[in-house]
Write an enzyme that holds these catalytic residues in place. Structure first.
Site, PDB file in Angstrom:
ATOM      1  N   LYS A  71      53.300  41.402  13.196  1.00 39.17           N
ATOM      2  CA  LYS A  71      53.467  40.312  13.785  1.00 39.17           C
ATOM      3  C   LYS A  71      52.706  39.304  14.766  1.00 39.17           C
ATOM      4  O   LYS A  71      52.892  37.862  15.093  1.00 39.17           O
ATOM      5  CB  LYS A  71      55.323  40.640  15.388  1.00 39.17           C
ATOM      6  CG  LYS A  71      55.123  42.221  15.424  1.00 39.17           C
ATOM      7  CD  LYS A  71      55.995  42.769  14.242  1.00 39.17           C
ATOM      8  CE  LYS A  71      55.897  44.654  14.076  1.00 39.17           C
ATOM      9  NZ  LYS A  71      55.019  44.963  13.389  1.00 39.17           N
ATOM     10  N   ARG A  72      52.213  39.872  14.827  1.00 38.98           N
ATOM     11  CA  ARG A  72      50.875  39.195  15.937  1.00 38.98           C
ATOM     12  C   ARG A  72      50.307  38.209  14.883  1.00 38.98           C
ATOM     13  O   ARG A  72      49.803  37.302  15.616  1.00 38.98           O
ATOM     14  CB  ARG A  72      49.212  39.698  16.439  1.00 38.98           C
ATOM     15  CG  ARG A  72      48.998  40.946  15.519  1.00 38.98           C
ATOM     16  CD  ARG A  72      47.888  41.112  16.803  1.00 38.98           C
ATOM     17  NE  ARG A  72      47.318  42.439  15.905  1.00 38.98           N
ATOM     18  CZ  ARG A  72      46.118  42.271  14.986  1.00 38.98           C
ATOM     19  NH1 ARG A  72      46.003  40.909  15.143  1.00 38.98           N
ATOM     20  NH2 ARG A  72      45.980  42.289  13.842  1.00 38.98           N
TER      21      ARG A  72
END
Length: 475
Positions: free
Chosen positions: A248-249
């Site tokens: 997700k980052r």
RNA sequence: GUCCCCAUCGUCUAGCCCGGUCCAGGACACCGGCCUUUCACGCCGGCAACACCGGUUCAAAUCCGGUUGGGGACGCCA
């Protein structure tokens, strides 16, 4: 064994995609699904969807739905399934018993935290943190709470003849006695996959690179069971900008997020397939073309970085390629999101056509359509100040008169009218175009003036020109 | 730590298996220009890479070995 593999190759191809329902379908999973799907379609075989829900604690209904929705949106239809592992427990029990009977599996009652301590100790001592075989020869019988472990050969070499990476060798001594059945009676991943792939007659196991190390264990189980191996193909992983496993980052990783951001499924597919696979210099593919051309031989070996910019470009390309009327139902939800009221499909289609070469996503499309959707445009202050000046009242008056008198209201005649007015006034068309553009759209950037006028229609255009004149006189 | 995998422009890649046609091709991004009523699109041009060392060979991006770098795996997760 070689002979059996040879025979297998002749069987119809059967592939599968086995997500675990512990979250949404992510980009990496989607590509794995896509490769399996394409490989099956290309070979006129079968594609099976199997839900690996043996981790009861983490599996959720919502995840199952999310994954199915994403598969559907991508257009990756399956021929069988979805099968659920939790509904196939009988198969695992049956195969486990075979292993137990043959002495190739055994019960173990080592406590989890005890195991963890021993693992840490091994790691600290610089050894491989594998199971130490404490219960291996205890001859333990069934008892609640006991797990079943695989009796892994202590010597020898296991070879994985990978379709993509070539032969890979593993020393059996490196492997350990993995758990086949948990203390709650559920099979573990490595065991369930094997049993499922056997019973579903899977011919080709195409999966992520991160499974390479699981493969020798699985091969050993196949061998212990005395059944022929499927073909394995491990596709390289997708990395984030910083070259680590995508998460997700690194931005959006959920397939459905891309739908929400205005991407076309065919564009995501096109981008994803090119990330790791190639067909000469070709960049743009239709789905049919992919089915025709896809092959495992041209899947690369090295991991690739997910690149938003290129995805955007691919999406832009597919937006340009799509017939505007097909885009109508796709942009409508985005239009509604922006609070615009409904317009007839025919109108929307004409408006969309003018914007196709100018936007990269459906979101951008909807935003760019603002002036087509509202009753009164809002002037961008800077644009209005620069272009809606009092000295333009006269030219505007002429344009209005000409448009009113126009017999055939279309792009061609509109252009003639504007050129005439510009000529009479002795100015360049540009001098007239920008102010009119601001009057009609409120901004200085838009599709071609005559296309806009054509789409907007005489009434609306005249109304907006008059309103601009009022604005000028007030200024 | 151990095992496994990978290594061509910033990024995705072609070429590598079957060495010479590659002083390495395409695409994204970036920078110029053209087109033009704005912005795009399109077109033309530019920038930019065979990780390193050694070996084999008349010849290596291509074959072999090593080094370095990166990734992955070592769960009663999948």
């Amino acid at each position: 064994m070689l002979r059996l593999q040879g025979e297998r190759r002749m069987d119809p191809v059967i592939t599968r995609f086995p997500p675990s329902p512990t979250g949404y379908l992510h980009i990496g999973g989607a590509r794995t699904a896509l490769f399996n799907w394409l490989f099956a379609r290309h070979n006129r075989g079968k594609f099976i969807l199997r839900i690996e829900d043996t981790d009861v604690a983490r599996s959720t209904e919502a995840s199952i739905k999310a994954i199915l929705d994403a598969m559907e949106w991508l257009g990756l239809g399956w021929d069988e399934g979805p099968y659920f592992q939790t509904q196939r427990l009988g198969f695992y029990r049956e195969y486990l018993q075979k292993l137990l009977d043959a002495g190739k599996a055994y019960y173990c009652d080592c406590a989890p935290d005890d195991l963890e301590k021993r693992r840490q100790a091994a790691l600290a001592a610089g050894r491989k943190p594998k199971y130490d075989g404490l219960c291996r020869d205890k001859g333990l019988q069934y008892a609640p709470g006991r797990v079943v472990r695989f009796r892994c050969p202590e010597m020898g070499t296991t070879v994985l003849n990978d379709l993509i990476k070539g032969p890979i060798f593993f020393e059996n001594a490196e492997l350990d006695d993995l758990v086949l059945q948990r203390s709650d009676g559920m099979p573990t991943y490595n065991f369930a996959v094997v049993v499922d792939d056997i019973t579903m007659n899977i011919t080709h196991v195409i999966r992520g690179d991160d499974h390479v190390n699981n493969t020798p264990r699985q091969i050993l189980i196949y061998q212990a069971l005395g059944v022929p191996l499927p073909q394995f193909g491990h596709v390289p992983m997708i990395l984030g900008e910083d070259r680590t496993r995508m998460s997700k980052r690194h931005g959006a990783t959920s397939v459905m997020t891309y739908k929400e951001m205005g991407y076309l499924p065919e564009a995501l597919i096109n981008y994803l397939v090119r990330l790791g696979w190639s067909h000469g210099d070709q960049e743009i593919f239709s789905l049919d073309e992919l089915i025709e051309k896809f092959s495992l031989e041209h899947v690369g070996k090295s991991a690739g970085v997910f690149n938003q910019e290129k995805l955007l470009w691919v999406n832009a390309h597919h937006i340009k390629d799509k017939p505007p009327e097909k885009l109508v139902p796709l942009v409508e939800p985005f239009l509604l999101d922006l609070g615009f009221s409904r317009k007839p499909p025919h109108y929307l289609s004409k408006a969309i056509r003018t914007l196709q070469p100018r936007v990269r996503t459906l979101t951008e499309m909807a935003e760019a359509m603002r002036f087509y959707m509202v009753d009164d445009v809002e002037y961008d202050p800077v644009a209005a100040k620069k272009f809606l000046r009092p000295n333009l009242q006269e030219p505007f008056q002429r344009i209005i008169a000409s448009i009113e008198g126009l017999e055939t209201f279309d792009e061609l005649n509109l252009e003639i009218v504007f050129k005439q007015v510009a000529d009479t006034l002795g100015v360049k068309l540009g001098k007239l175009a920008q102010p009119v553009r601001v009057a009609l759209t409120g901004v200085t950037v838009s599709p071609g003036l005559f296309e806009i006028i054509d789409v907007l229609g005489r009434e609306t255009v005249l109304k907006r020109l008059r309103r601009a004149m009022a604005y000028m006189s007030a200024a």
